[in-house]
Design an enzyme around this catalytic site. Structure first.
Site, short mmCIF file in Angstrom:
data_model
loop_
_atom_site.label_atom_id
_atom_site.label_comp_id
_atom_site.label_asym_id
_atom_site.label_seq_id
_atom_site.Cartn_x
_atom_site.Cartn_y
_atom_site.Cartn_z
N CYS A 149 0.83 -1.21 0.00
CA CYS A 149 0.00 0.00 0.00
C CYS A 149 0.87 1.25 0.00
CB CYS A 149 -0.90 0.06 1.23
SG CYS A 149 -1.84 -1.41 1.56
N ASP A 150 0.31 2.32 -0.57
CA ASP A 150 0.95 3.62 -0.46
C ASP A 150 -0.12 4.69 -0.60
OD1 ASP A 150 3.90 4.78 -0.40
OD2 ASP A 150 2.68 6.12 -1.62
N THR A 151 -0.04 5.71 0.25
CA THR A 151 -1.00 6.81 0.22
C THR A 151 -0.27 8.10 -0.10
OG1 THR A 151 -2.39 5.70 1.87
CG2 THR A 151 -2.75 8.07 1.55
#
Length: 199
Positions: A67-69
């Site tokens: 994941c990456d935001t």
């Protein structure tokens, strides 16, 4: 077959528990330099895939989630602030504006992969210098993309959101739950028990 979360974020760990309690956490180090010329709206998916791919080399028989935001205002990706002045600059820029929060999620099992991105629009109130200083004093902004945490004191800065709240926290749990179900069918292995009403 296990489920591996390739992230050290305590917020993602807690949110993933809404889907299933059966997973392990294994953060990975990855070069997060974006390729030159990459459109910024692709950054979250690219970085999520980078992390998932790295973890999948270690856990080839398991399902890996990377994941990456990213926080995007105009043509700028606002990462974690370098220092107090950088956090202040970001908060001033976000003041009174609507920005985009994109979380990329990448699922890997062996060579099988699925990547998706969820977007939430967040509008800040017009912030006074005093309000910004007060928020900086909490210490909350310094380890968060965009210099705020919507799940904490940063919630007091937000006028409205359009989309998935949990996506802003760091994991779009509803979308991920559905993608995991589809991904399990693709890999055609014994099912992970997902905690869904009616299952």
């Amino acid at each position: 077959m296990s489920l591996i979360l390739a992230s050290g974020s305590p917020r993602r760990k807690e949110l993933l528990k809404l889907i299933t309690e059966q997973f392990a956490v294994h953060p990975v180090d990855a070069d997060e330099t974006l390729p030159e010329g990459m459109p910024i709206e692709m950054a979250a998916a690219y970085l999520a895939d980078l992390k998932a791919h790295a973890a999948a080399q270690i856990f080839p028989d398991d399902i890996v989630i990377g994941c990456d935001t990213v926080v995007i205002l105009g043509d700028e990706i606002m990462g974690k602030p370098k220092d107090r002045d950088d956090a202040k600059r970001m908060l001033r820029a976000l003041s009174g504006e609507t920005h985009s929060v994109l979380t990329g999620c990448s699922l890997y099992h062996g060579k099988q992969t699925t990547v998706f991105t969820t977007e939430t629009l967040v509008k800040f109130y017009q912030l006074s210098d005093a309000e910004i200083e007060e928020y900086l004093e909490t210490g909350e902004p310094f380890d968060k993309a965009g210099a705020y945490g919507i799940q904490g004191k940063g919630s007091l800065l937000v006028e409205q959101i359009e989309g998935d709240y949990f996506n802003v926290v760091g994991l779009p749990v509803a979308a991920l739950s559905r993608q995991l179900k589809q991904f399990e069918k693709l890999v055609a292995r014994p099912k992970i028990h997902l905690l869904h009403p009616g299952n």
